[in-house]
Design an enzyme around this catalytic site. Sequence first.
Site, PDB file in Angstrom:
ATOM      1  N   ASP A  32      10.587   9.698   5.810  1.00  0.00           N
ATOM      2  CA  ASP A  32      10.910   9.216   6.939  1.00  0.00           C
ATOM      3  C   ASP A  32      12.398   8.390   7.123  1.00  0.00           C
ATOM      4  O   ASP A  32      13.028   8.183   7.956  1.00  0.00           O
ATOM      5  CB  ASP A  32       9.860   8.467   7.601  1.00  0.00           C
ATOM      6  CG  ASP A  32       8.860   9.372   7.823  1.00  0.00           C
ATOM      7  OD1 ASP A  32       8.978  10.213   8.400  1.00  0.00           O
ATOM      8  OD2 ASP A  32       7.432   8.927   7.481  1.00  0.00           O
ATOM      9  N   HIS A  76       4.743   4.116   0.403  1.00  0.00           N
ATOM     10  CA  HIS A  76       4.072   5.355   0.376  1.00  0.00           C
ATOM     11  C   HIS A  76       2.658   5.056   0.006  1.00  0.00           C
ATOM     12  O   HIS A  76       2.653   4.484  -1.076  1.00  0.00           O
ATOM     13  CB  HIS A  76       4.536   6.542   0.066  1.00  0.00           C
ATOM     14  CG  HIS A  76       4.006   7.867   0.376  1.00  0.00           C
ATOM     15  ND1 HIS A  76       2.925   8.262  -0.118  1.00  0.00           N
ATOM     16  CD2 HIS A  76       4.397   8.482   1.614  1.00  0.00           C
ATOM     17  CE1 HIS A  76       2.820   9.471   0.640  1.00  0.00           C
ATOM     18  NE2 HIS A  76       3.625   9.714   1.544  1.00  0.00           N
TER      19      HIS A  76
HETATM   20  N1  ACO Z   1       7.748  -3.333   3.484  1.00  0.00           N
HETATM   21  C1  ACO Z   1       7.198  -4.515   3.255  1.00  0.00           C
HETATM   22  N2  ACO Z   1       6.283  -4.702   2.518  1.00  0.00           N
HETATM   23  C2  ACO Z   1       5.613  -3.362   2.021  1.00  0.00           C
HETATM   24  C3  ACO Z   1       5.932  -2.234   2.903  1.00  0.00           C
HETATM   25  C4  ACO Z   1       7.171  -2.215   3.642  1.00  0.00           C
HETATM   26  N3  ACO Z   1       7.392  -1.268   3.998  1.00  0.00           N
HETATM   27  N4  ACO Z   1       5.060  -1.384   2.321  1.00  0.00           N
HETATM   28  C5  ACO Z   1       4.145  -1.786   1.712  1.00  0.00           C
HETATM   29  N5  ACO Z   1       4.430  -3.312   1.499  1.00  0.00           N
HETATM   30  C6  ACO Z   1       3.510  -4.195   0.572  1.00  0.00           C
HETATM   31  C7  ACO Z   1       2.519  -4.710   1.234  1.00  0.00           C
HETATM   32  O1  ACO Z   1       2.747  -6.041   1.970  1.00  0.00           O
HETATM   33  C8  ACO Z   1       1.687  -4.809   0.020  1.00  0.00           C
HETATM   34  O2  ACO Z   1       1.833  -6.296  -0.535  1.00  0.00           O
HETATM   35  P1  ACO Z   1       0.796  -7.024  -1.040  1.00  0.00           P
HETATM   36  O3  ACO Z   1       0.239  -6.349  -2.577  1.00  0.00           O
HETATM   37  O4  ACO Z   1       1.650  -8.472  -1.774  1.00  0.00           O
HETATM   38  O5  ACO Z   1      -0.226  -7.407  -0.074  1.00  0.00           O
HETATM   39  C9  ACO Z   1       1.944  -3.857  -0.871  1.00  0.00           C
HETATM   40  O6  ACO Z   1       3.563  -3.642  -0.612  1.00  0.00           O
HETATM   41  C10 ACO Z   1       0.889  -2.566  -0.821  1.00  0.00           C
HETATM   42  O7  ACO Z   1       1.194  -2.079   0.651  1.00  0.00           O
HETATM   43  P2  ACO Z   1      -0.082  -1.427   1.119  1.00  0.00           P
HETATM   44  O8  ACO Z   1      -0.073  -1.625   2.816  1.00  0.00           O
HETATM   45  O9  ACO Z   1      -1.352  -1.819   0.541  1.00  0.00           O
HETATM   46  O10 ACO Z   1       0.353  -0.041   0.705  1.00  0.00           O
HETATM   47  P3  ACO Z   1      -0.442   1.291   1.482  1.00  0.00           P
HETATM   48  O11 ACO Z   1      -0.497   2.506   0.519  1.00  0.00           O
HETATM   49  O12 ACO Z   1      -1.967   1.034   2.121  1.00  0.00           O
HETATM   50  O13 ACO Z   1       0.608   1.782   2.662  1.00  0.00           O
HETATM   51  C11 ACO Z   1       2.442   2.625   3.970  1.00  0.00           C
HETATM   52  C12 ACO Z   1       1.458   2.725   2.786  1.00  0.00           C
HETATM   53  C13 ACO Z   1       1.395   2.455   5.285  1.00  0.00           C
HETATM   54  C14 ACO Z   1       3.111   3.905   4.217  1.00  0.00           C
HETATM   55  C15 ACO Z   1       3.212   1.257   4.130  1.00  0.00           C
HETATM   56  O14 ACO Z   1       3.986   1.432   2.838  1.00  0.00           O
HETATM   57  C16 ACO Z   1       3.672   1.061   5.069  1.00  0.00           C
HETATM   58  O15 ACO Z   1       3.454   0.592   6.071  1.00  0.00           O
HETATM   59  N6  ACO Z   1       5.372   1.585   5.162  1.00  0.00           N
HETATM   60  C17 ACO Z   1       6.132   1.411   6.263  1.00  0.00           C
HETATM   61  C18 ACO Z   1       5.783   2.650   7.288  1.00  0.00           C
HETATM   62  C19 ACO Z   1       6.230   3.862   6.978  1.00  0.00           C
HETATM   63  O16 ACO Z   1       7.502   4.007   6.335  1.00  0.00           O
HETATM   64  N7  ACO Z   1       5.605   4.696   6.971  1.00  0.00           N
HETATM   65  C20 ACO Z   1       5.694   6.117   6.485  1.00  0.00           C
HETATM   66  C21 ACO Z   1       4.953   6.793   5.252  1.00  0.00           C
HETATM   67  S1  ACO Z   1       5.283   8.257   4.955  1.00  0.00           S
HETATM   68  C22 ACO Z   1       4.778   9.432   6.138  1.00  0.00           C
HETATM   69  O17 ACO Z   1       3.818   9.183   6.943  1.00  0.00           O
HETATM   70  C23 ACO Z   1       5.463  10.711   6.083  1.00  0.00           C
END
Ligand code: ACO
Length: 428
Positions: free
Chosen positions: A369, A312
């Site tokens: 979610d 998140h």
């Molecule tokens: N699976 C694997 N790796 C992940 C995930 C994941 N679900 N989420 C984040 N990471 C990793 C990234 O690859 C990144 O790694 P790095 O630092 O080595 O490059 C690190 O964790 C940080 O990730 P970001 O994408 O920079 O985090 P951000 O805060 O921008 O993204 C997000 C948050 C979009 C929710 C992300 O965690 C994601 O894509 N999750 C899966 C989709 C999801 O469940 N979305 C629902 C969100 S809740 C809502 O909207 C109600």
Amino acid sequence: MSETQFSNSVTLRDNRNGATYDFPILDGTMGPSVIDISNFYKDTGMFTLDRGYTSTAMCKSSITYIDGEKGELMHRGYDIAWLAKNKRYLDVVYLLLNKKLPSKEEYNAFLYELKTRSFINEKILKLFDAFPDRAHPMAVLQACIATLSAYYSKDMSFDDPGEYMEMAKRLVAKMPTLAAFYYRHSKGYPIIYPDLARGFTENFLYMMRSFPHSHVDLKPIEVKALDSVLMLHADHEQNASTTTVRTVGSTHAHPYACISAGIGALWGHAHGGANESVIRQLEMIGTPENVDKYIAKAKDKSDPFRLMGFGHRVYKNYDPRAKVLKGLRNQLIEEIGIDTNLIRVANRLEEIVLNDEYFVSRNLYPNVDFNSGLILKALGIPTEMFAVIFVMGRSPGWMAQWIELKEQESIKIVRPRQLYIGPERINE
Ligand code: ACO
């Protein structure tokens, strides 16, 4: 260094020429302070760059507070875990819109007002026929809400503060009807009209599941589970869809045009579309034995695969909404049963993520979610309707945010700038 004119400020020094600039620090009631850079361009001739607004406060707001480090969420000062334990979805809707929890009498009057607004102009049903078979319900809902703006725009009354609450009640009341009607239409089932004798959440399940000859019997746990899902989605401060609602609102567009745009933003799988993606991904993984393979994919930087329902932008701790829903998910599984392989895959995934160094070091926890998808599945809600349920839950939050925007002394149109990296002028 120039003498600061603010009681609390930060000073920025331009190392190219030694010039310094002061910017005031503003304190909220809770959470990090903000640096007010409204005059940044005027003072420095430069813009700031903040991709994804990770360090930018969009507005001042008194609706919802999140502490992502501690995993806390409050609406108008009330903790979400307390609300989930002691209140119903409509209490929270009332709280968001009226800035206070309702008394018993106020609750009943509010419920009645929503019920009487739950019917829709039936010309809107013709819109359904314009969509191809198997159209995604989010596409239809977005169009329906945009269409509602045409029905409620007489004399631009939406710009009248006396109309704001009416606009909000109408939207919250009609959203479940539109969602259920489209679902019935897409299946070729007869449409079931709202039953004014039923509660708000119960009514939605009734419209989804009943037939003229057999009205569905709903178990209290099913109504409670859906009510909690709606409540836990009711507002979440300045996320992508709410920011979209406020951005469109800043142009003085019709509120339902703003909400329709918010629906578009919410649909993406990085946001509200995630609950649908969670179930599709669990089904794809199939069995607990396959989990390790997908964990490896999620950790592989050369692979775009991500685990849906984890991580998140704001919570770097357990999402408090996911915590509440986990308890409910277990209760629901016990009482009504659910596809056990799906649950076993989910449990194994969760166990690994909470212990594996990759996820732990990046503070990746199950988000709302992850559990809402499993609960909606257990309730027999079709997977493609999951994001629609999210929209239903979020509508009062969007309207509360829109009203807050409109009640500001002056509205500034949202108009960010850019760092241009294209070609310089080409003189031919
Ligand atoms: N699976 C694997 N790796 C992940 C995930 C994941 N679900 N989420 C984040 N990471 C990793 C990234 O690859 C990144 O790694 P790095 O630092 O080595 O490059 C690190 O964790 C940080 O990730 P970001 O994408 O920079 O985090 P951000 O805060 O921008 O993204 C997000 C948050 C979009 C929710 C992300 O965690 C994601 O894509 N999750 C899966 C989709 C999801 O469940 N979305 C629902 C969100 S809740 C809502 O909207 C109600």
